[in-house]
Design a protein around this motif. Structure first.
Motif, PDB file in Angstrom:
ATOM      1  N   LEU A 497       0.739  -1.068  -0.082  1.00 42.98           N
ATOM      2  CA  LEU A 497       0.052   0.067   0.067  1.00 42.98           C
ATOM      3  C   LEU A 497       0.933   1.218   0.034  1.00 42.98           C
ATOM      4  O   LEU A 497       1.762   1.209   0.806  1.00 42.98           O
ATOM      5  CB  LEU A 497      -0.700   0.048   1.007  1.00 42.98           C
ATOM      6  CG  LEU A 497      -1.832   1.078   1.235  1.00 42.98           C
ATOM      7  CD1 LEU A 497      -2.913   0.912   0.228  1.00 42.98           C
ATOM      8  CD2 LEU A 497      -2.768   0.917   2.702  1.00 42.98           C
ATOM      9  N   ASN A 498       0.625   2.282  -0.943  1.00 45.16           N
ATOM     10  CA  ASN A 498       1.284   3.504  -0.996  1.00 45.16           C
ATOM     11  C   ASN A 498       1.278   4.301   0.307  1.00 45.16           C
ATOM     12  O   ASN A 498       0.019   4.582   0.924  1.00 45.16           O
ATOM     13  CB  ASN A 498       0.931   4.185  -2.061  1.00 45.16           C
ATOM     14  CG  ASN A 498       1.277   3.703  -3.528  1.00 45.16           C
ATOM     15  OD1 ASN A 498       2.345   2.905  -3.555  1.00 45.16           O
ATOM     16  ND2 ASN A 498       0.559   3.772  -4.593  1.00 45.16           N
ATOM     17  N   PHE A 499       2.578   4.745   0.707  1.00 45.94           N
ATOM     18  CA  PHE A 499       2.667   5.699   1.889  1.00 45.94           C
ATOM     19  C   PHE A 499       2.747   7.052   1.074  1.00 45.94           C
ATOM     20  O   PHE A 499       3.395   7.168  -0.040  1.00 45.94           O
ATOM     21  CB  PHE A 499       3.844   5.497   2.635  1.00 45.94           C
ATOM     22  CG  PHE A 499       4.191   6.742   3.531  1.00 45.94           C
ATOM     23  CD1 PHE A 499       4.964   7.626   3.167  1.00 45.94           C
ATOM     24  CD2 PHE A 499       3.527   6.749   4.805  1.00 45.94           C
ATOM     25  CE1 PHE A 499       5.151   8.827   3.984  1.00 45.94           C
ATOM     26  CE2 PHE A 499       3.652   7.799   5.655  1.00 45.94           C
ATOM     27  CZ  PHE A 499       4.611   8.759   5.207  1.00 45.94           C
ATOM     28  N   ILE A 500       1.882   8.152   1.380  1.00 43.32           N
ATOM     29  CA  ILE A 500       1.767   9.377   0.760  1.00 43.32           C
ATOM     30  C   ILE A 500       2.143  10.276   1.963  1.00 43.32           C
ATOM     31  O   ILE A 500       1.698  10.139   2.940  1.00 43.32           O
ATOM     32  CB  ILE A 500       0.290   9.698   0.231  1.00 43.32           C
ATOM     33  CG1 ILE A 500       0.317   8.520  -0.630  1.00 43.32           C
ATOM     34  CG2 ILE A 500       0.448  10.992  -0.360  1.00 43.32           C
ATOM     35  CD1 ILE A 500      -1.128   8.725  -1.471  1.00 43.32           C
ATOM     36  N   SER A 501       3.239  11.214   1.601  1.00 44.88           N
ATOM     37  CA  SER A 501       3.953  12.124   2.756  1.00 44.88           C
ATOM     38  C   SER A 501       2.756  13.187   2.850  1.00 44.88           C
ATOM     39  O   SER A 501       1.878  13.487   2.067  1.00 44.88           O
ATOM     40  CB  SER A 501       4.919  12.807   2.211  1.00 44.88           C
ATOM     41  OG  SER A 501       4.698  13.602   0.887  1.00 44.88           O
ATOM     42  N   LEU A 502       2.767  13.629   4.262  1.00 49.04           N
ATOM     43  CA  LEU A 502       1.689  14.490   4.728  1.00 49.04           C
ATOM     44  C   LEU A 502       1.886  16.100   3.856  1.00 49.04           C
ATOM     45  O   LEU A 502       0.874  16.571   3.644  1.00 49.04           O
ATOM     46  CB  LEU A 502       2.021  15.115   6.065  1.00 49.04           C
ATOM     47  CG  LEU A 502       1.253  15.798   6.792  1.00 49.04           C
ATOM     48  CD1 LEU A 502      -0.213  15.573   6.617  1.00 49.04           C
ATOM     49  CD2 LEU A 502       1.643  16.200   8.301  1.00 49.04           C
ATOM     50  N   LYS A 541      -9.265  12.178   7.388  1.00 50.69           N
ATOM     51  CA  LYS A 541      -8.490  12.739   8.513  1.00 50.69           C
ATOM     52  C   LYS A 541      -8.821  12.444   9.809  1.00 50.69           C
ATOM     53  O   LYS A 541     -10.121  12.728  10.223  1.00 50.69           O
ATOM     54  CB  LYS A 541      -8.041  14.136   8.066  1.00 50.69           C
ATOM     55  CG  LYS A 541      -7.100  14.827   9.131  1.00 50.69           C
ATOM     56  CD  LYS A 541      -6.768  16.251   8.799  1.00 50.69           C
ATOM     57  CE  LYS A 541      -5.583  16.803   9.628  1.00 50.69           C
ATOM     58  NZ  LYS A 541      -6.168  16.997  11.002  1.00 50.69           N
ATOM     59  N   LEU A 542      -8.095  11.675  10.763  1.00 51.47           N
ATOM     60  CA  LEU A 542      -8.612  11.022  11.939  1.00 51.47           C
ATOM     61  C   LEU A 542      -8.628  12.834  12.791  1.00 51.47           C
ATOM     62  O   LEU A 542      -7.619  13.276  12.991  1.00 51.47           O
ATOM     63  CB  LEU A 542      -7.761  10.388  12.546  1.00 51.47           C
ATOM     64  CG  LEU A 542      -7.995   9.917  13.906  1.00 51.47           C
ATOM     65  CD1 LEU A 542      -9.411   9.273  14.198  1.00 51.47           C
ATOM     66  CD2 LEU A 542      -7.024   9.069  14.596  1.00 51.47           C
ATOM     67  N   CYS A 575      -1.304   7.855   5.427  1.00 50.21           N
ATOM     68  CA  CYS A 575      -0.127   8.628   5.884  1.00 50.21           C
ATOM     69  C   CYS A 575      -0.122   8.638   7.274  1.00 50.21           C
ATOM     70  O   CYS A 575      -1.202   8.699   8.019  1.00 50.21           O
ATOM     71  CB  CYS A 575      -0.492  10.116   5.707  1.00 50.21           C
ATOM     72  SG  CYS A 575       0.708  11.413   6.268  1.00 50.21           S
ATOM     73  N   MET A 576       0.985   8.316   7.987  1.00 54.37           N
ATOM     74  CA  MET A 576       1.216   8.454   9.460  1.00 54.37           C
ATOM     75  C   MET A 576       2.338   9.228   9.838  1.00 54.37           C
ATOM     76  O   MET A 576       3.456   9.025   9.563  1.00 54.37           O
ATOM     77  CB  MET A 576       1.201   6.857   9.892  1.00 54.37           C
ATOM     78  CG  MET A 576       0.410   6.150  10.107  1.00 54.37           C
ATOM     79  SD  MET A 576       0.456   4.559  10.936  1.00 54.37           S
ATOM     80  CE  MET A 576       1.535   3.705   9.705  1.00 54.37           C
ATOM     81  N   ASP A 577       2.029  10.423  10.306  1.00 53.27           N
ATOM     82  CA  ASP A 577       3.076  11.448  10.504  1.00 53.27           C
ATOM     83  C   ASP A 577       2.905  12.091  11.962  1.00 53.27           C
ATOM     84  O   ASP A 577       2.163  12.675  12.201  1.00 53.27           O
ATOM     85  CB  ASP A 577       3.015  12.458   9.660  1.00 53.27           C
ATOM     86  CG  ASP A 577       4.424  13.464   9.504  1.00 53.27           C
ATOM     87  OD1 ASP A 577       4.892  13.595   8.507  1.00 53.27           O
ATOM     88  OD2 ASP A 577       4.803  13.761  10.370  1.00 53.27           O
ATOM     89  N   GLU A 578       3.782  11.558  12.830  1.00 52.98           N
ATOM     90  CA  GLU A 578       3.614  11.979  14.167  1.00 52.98           C
ATOM     91  C   GLU A 578       2.222  11.530  14.762  1.00 52.98           C
ATOM     92  O   GLU A 578       1.882  10.403  14.847  1.00 52.98           O
ATOM     93  CB  GLU A 578       3.940  13.470  14.442  1.00 52.98           C
ATOM     94  CG  GLU A 578       5.255  13.536  14.175  1.00 52.98           C
ATOM     95  CD  GLU A 578       5.970  15.090  14.632  1.00 52.98           C
ATOM     96  OE1 GLU A 578       6.923  15.422  14.576  1.00 52.98           O
ATOM     97  OE2 GLU A 578       5.024  15.778  14.984  1.00 52.98           O
ATOM     98  N   ASP A 579       1.459  12.455  15.289  1.00 56.36           N
ATOM     99  CA  ASP A 579      -0.050  12.404  15.353  1.00 56.36           C
ATOM    100  C   ASP A 579      -1.121  12.075  14.299  1.00 56.36           C
ATOM    101  O   ASP A 579      -2.228  11.633  14.841  1.00 56.36           O
ATOM    102  CB  ASP A 579      -0.516  12.989  16.751  1.00 56.36           C
ATOM    103  CG  ASP A 579       0.304  13.224  18.028  1.00 56.36           C
ATOM    104  OD1 ASP A 579       0.501  14.122  18.638  1.00 56.36           O
ATOM    105  OD2 ASP A 579       0.905  12.024  18.236  1.00 56.36           O
ATOM    106  N   GLU A 580      -0.668  12.465  13.232  1.00 54.51           N
ATOM    107  CA  GLU A 580      -1.726  12.379  12.270  1.00 54.51           C
ATOM    108  C   GLU A 580      -1.883  11.011  11.530  1.00 54.51           C
ATOM    109  O   GLU A 580      -0.876  10.312  11.625  1.00 54.51           O
ATOM    110  CB  GLU A 580      -1.050  13.391  10.952  1.00 54.51           C
ATOM    111  CG  GLU A 580      -0.951  14.644  11.320  1.00 54.51           C
ATOM    112  CD  GLU A 580      -2.297  15.391  11.389  1.00 54.51           C
ATOM    113  OE1 GLU A 580      -2.417  16.571  11.668  1.00 54.51           O
ATOM    114  OE2 GLU A 580      -3.312  14.660  11.130  1.00 54.51           O
ATOM    115  N   ARG A 581      -3.076  10.677  11.374  1.00 54.99           N
ATOM    116  CA  ARG A 581      -3.562   9.330  10.968  1.00 54.99           C
ATOM    117  C   ARG A 581      -4.417   9.686   9.701  1.00 54.99           C
ATOM    118  O   ARG A 581      -5.646  10.398  10.072  1.00 54.99           O
ATOM    119  CB  ARG A 581      -4.258   8.408  11.944  1.00 54.99           C
ATOM    120  CG  ARG A 581      -3.326   8.232  13.231  1.00 54.99           C
ATOM    121  CD  ARG A 581      -2.330   7.319  12.963  1.00 54.99           C
ATOM    122  NE  ARG A 581      -1.308   6.809  13.982  1.00 54.99           N
ATOM    123  CZ  ARG A 581      -0.365   7.493  14.365  1.00 54.99           C
ATOM    124  NH1 ARG A 581       0.106   8.399  13.537  1.00 54.99           N
ATOM    125  NH2 ARG A 581       0.340   6.997  15.220  1.00 54.99           N
TER     126      ARG A 581
END
Length: 739
Positions: A497-502, A541-542, A575-581
């Motif tokens: 599955l593709n990871f897409i940057s924030l 976005k969570l 995308c998972m970047d620190e607290d971002e889901r």
């Protein structure tokens, strides 16, 4: 959809039979007369045998049925084509060991096969605990030597222990033949049999003896293209091929009541008795997948249920008749772009993820290795493909195909198939080649690797620094990795599955602009975005205030990434970047179903044919989740707002945050935390926390009512009726404005 409702109706209304037992006997001696309505042959607590009449029929038949469990379900009928018109029938075994059904005195209307030149001193007929009705020599101590047995002459039902196949020694063919209708046991138009041309496989024939469905070939564990038959405590299956006989057989390992039945409509189902509900449960159905149809896409065409159109030509092939192909006439199939020529270098294209093709024109050897199998195929110009015969213990045996390859289906199949192709085409198209080609590539690879050592050393420092910079954002890359030990076992699953940057997501959504906001659910807000490539996406976005969290996020990533179906929303990346889901989905311009269904203005766009197509599409998606996918998924939150519509108003099921995965034989589960949307939750789930595939079926039923009525279940009101849509009296329908 037709197969879904047919299977549902059949599983609910299974043959109510009329019979009147009196005194039960264990066996019948020679010339002992059994009169209709007076005596029934019994086999312990499971089976009994006697005369009966199907529902809505006066005809009388001699048959075997379940006794106390699944009461009255008939599993074998003697005189299928010669019914009695009244209760004057009698039944006996004569001195030659033949079974006789007589009418109106001594007129024999049916008899079993037996040698006319052999007389037995003491022939005895007996119904065994397995459901097998046998005739044996009463003076013989051999309990397996039968003069005659019903298991050699199956009807429409394959009981545990019965063989489906052919005995080459006696010439006995054990086939299943459907009933003509649910209440008429005479011979129907469908036949299930084992074909012994080439490597044996199982077919279902339809009207005019046309091949309808194919199972096979057997790979040592299961038939190719079917879900994995993992070892389980309920039953085992086997397919035996030797010089004396070929047969398929299942054996029960528990007290579960289970059978296979060829239904009158041509579907092959596995039925399992549920003691709690007192009904048969359809455990598997052959008609649920259109791609199960034999040769649907013609030679070298593959069928993929998740695509439109479902048929495509395999790599290196093109439609044989493009004009017919473009009009969905796929039976002519595909042809090679470059014809085979033994005088020119040829190699083999290795593929997987396909049901193996028809083996009627094949050859097999159980002792050869895969390398020997390849050499045998190379030496024969007519050989078009090869593979291991058995996948157990790393693979063994050899299976060769000759002529055109027919009846491919895209599925979760891990076994490799090697198809003969021109070497030039393999090189041009970049297709995977066979073992001999791989050996050549390895030599070149070793040579090139020496030249790449210096480059590798120079990149090592760069990679090391990059890993340090990204160590605080685990989970980036092509594979989803667990951030918590609770999910560490999931790393074993290859979730490509593709990871897409924030930063890309921020740019695509104009920094999550309010103008780009599509809506908001329990997970959080959803935005429309456009990637640099021009692709439109939906960004979920969570929210920090969401009642859902990491569990639901990770659950949705794992579930949706494994599923591929035209009626399920497609997950493009995460995308998972620190607290971002953040989850990135395909963008569906018509948004969710509830925006049309419950809006007085937009609802007029949903004319009945369109509503019916939407209902059918949702049903197909649910069937895929429950029965056709490798991982059985219970959605647990089916509702109108979770059904998205594409440009053509085709429905796609979304929001798998609350979904749960079941094992191959798991039927139900229980939880202390009830989740979902009230009004769509089934009673047993809401009250006892027990959920199963029936939970989704209940929610689907509520959704269908809303589709038909145009009213929300929980917000429904009508005159003085204080009730929701489900509890509304059907005798007083609400004044629906659309129909």
């Amino acid at each position: 959809m037709d197969g879904f409702f047919t299977s549902l109706l059949i599983s609910i209304a299974l043959f109510l039979l009329l019979f009147s037992p009196s005194v039960a006997v264990d066996s019948i001696a020679a010339n002992q007369v059994i009169k209709d309505g007076e005596t029934i042959v019994s086999a312990g607590e499971m089976y009994e045998m006697g005369f009966f009449s199907p529902a809505n029929s006066r005809n009388r038949y001699l048959g075997i049925w379940y006794k106390k469990v699944a009461t009255g379900t008939v599993v074998w009928v003697a005189n299928r084509e010669l019914p009695l018109s009244n209760r004057s029938g009698t039944f006996k075994v004569n001195s030659q060991g033949r079974l006789l059904i007589s009418c109106c005195g001594d007129t024999v209307i049916w008899s079993s096969t037996s040698s006319a030149f052999v007389r037995y001193i003491n022939p005895v007929a007996k119904l065994l605990d397995t459901g097998n009705f046998v005739v044996k020599d009463g003076n013989s101590t051999d309990e397996t030597n039968f003069i005659w047995q019903s298991f050699d002459y199956p009807g429409d039902t394959l009981l545990p222990g019965m063989k489906l196949g052919k005995d080459f020694v006696t010439g006995t063919n054990r086939n299943l033949t459907s009933w003509k209708s649910p209440n008429d046991p005479s011979l129907g138009q469908y036949v299930n049999y084992v074909d012994t041309n080439g490597y044996p496989q199982v077919f279902i024939l339809g009207q005019g003896l046309l091949k309808r469905i194919r199972y096979g070939p057997w790979n040592g564990i299961r038939f190719s293209g079917l879900p994995n038959e993992m070892p389980n405590p309920i039953y085992s299956v086997d397919f035996v091929v030797n010089q004396k006989e070929v047969y398929y057989k299942s054996e029960l390992k528990s007290s579960t009541v289970q059978m296979m039945r060829l239904m009158w409509d041509g579907s092959m189902v596995i039925l399992r008795w549920n003691n709690r509900s007192g009904e048969w449960i359809v455990f598997a159905n052959s008609l649920l997948d259109m791609c199960n149809g034999y040769g649907l896409c013609g030679p070298y065409g593959s069928c993929d249920i998740s695509k439109t159109p479902s048929c495509t030509c395999m790599d290196g092939f093109e439609p044989k008749r493009p004009d017919e192909w473009n009009m969905a006439g796929w039976s002519s199939g595909c042809q090679r772009k470059v014809p085979l020529d033994c005088d020119v270098t040829e190699d083999f294209w290795k593929i997987k993820g396909m049901k193996f093709p028809d083996t009627q024109k094949s050859w097999y050897n159980k002792s050869m290795t895969l390398g020997e199998c390849e050499m045998a195929c190379r030496k024969n110009c007519s050989c078009t493909a090869y593979a291991n015969l058995d996948i157990r213990r790393g693979g063994s045996g050899c299976l060769l195909w000759f002529g055109e390859l027919l009846d491919f289906k895209v599925c979760d199949e891990s076994q490799d198939l090697y198809i003969r192709m021109p070497a030039s085409l393999l090189k041009d198209d970049g297709l995977t080649i066979s073992q001999s080609g791989i050996k050549m590539i390895r030599v070149l690879t070793i040579t090139l690797s020496i030249l790449l050592v210096l480059l590798g050393l120079s990149l090592a420092v760069y990679v090391y620094k990059k890993k340090r910079r990204r160590s605080h954002t685990k989970g980036r890359g092509r594979r989803v990795h667990a951030l918590d030990k609770k999910y560490s076992d999931v790393e074993k699953d290859d979730l490509d599955l593709n990871f897409i940057s924030l930063s890309k997501i921020v740019k695509a959504t104009n920094n999550f602009s309010i103008d780009n906001k599509l809506g908001e659910g329990g997970f959080g807000p959803v935005y429309k975005g456009v990637l640099e490539s021009g692709q439109e996406i939906a960004v979920k976005k969570l929210s920090e205030t969401s009642e859902q969290g990491y569990d639901e996020f990770y659950n949705e990533v794992v579930c949706v990434a494994r599923l591929q179906h035209r009626n399920l929303v497609k997950l493009l990346g995460y995308c998972m970047d620190e607290d971002e889901r953040i989850l990135i989905y395909e963008y569906l311009p018509n948004k969710s179903l509830d925006l049309y269904l419950f809006d007085e203005t937009k609802s007029s766009m949903l004319e009945w044919p369109l509503r019916f197509d939407i209902i059918r599409g949702i049903a197909k998606g649910i069937l895929y989740l429950h029965q056709d996918s490798r991982h059985r998924i219970i959605h647990r939150d089916l509702k109108a707002s979770n059904i998205l519509l594409d440009r053509d108003m085709n429905p796609k099921i979304s929001d798998f945050g609350l979904a749960r995965e079941f094992g191959g034989d798991q039927i139900t589960d229980k939880t202390k935390k009830v989740v979902g949307t009230y009004g769509y939750i089934s009673p047993e789930y809401a009250i006892h926390g027990r959920y199963s595939v029936k939970s989704d079926v209940f929610s689907f039923g509520v959704l269908v009512l809303e589709m038909v009525s145009g009213r929300k279940n929980r917000e429904f009101s009508h005159e003085d009726v204080n009730d929701n849509l489900l509890g509304h009296d059907r005798g007083k329908p609400p004044p629906f404005s659309h129909f």
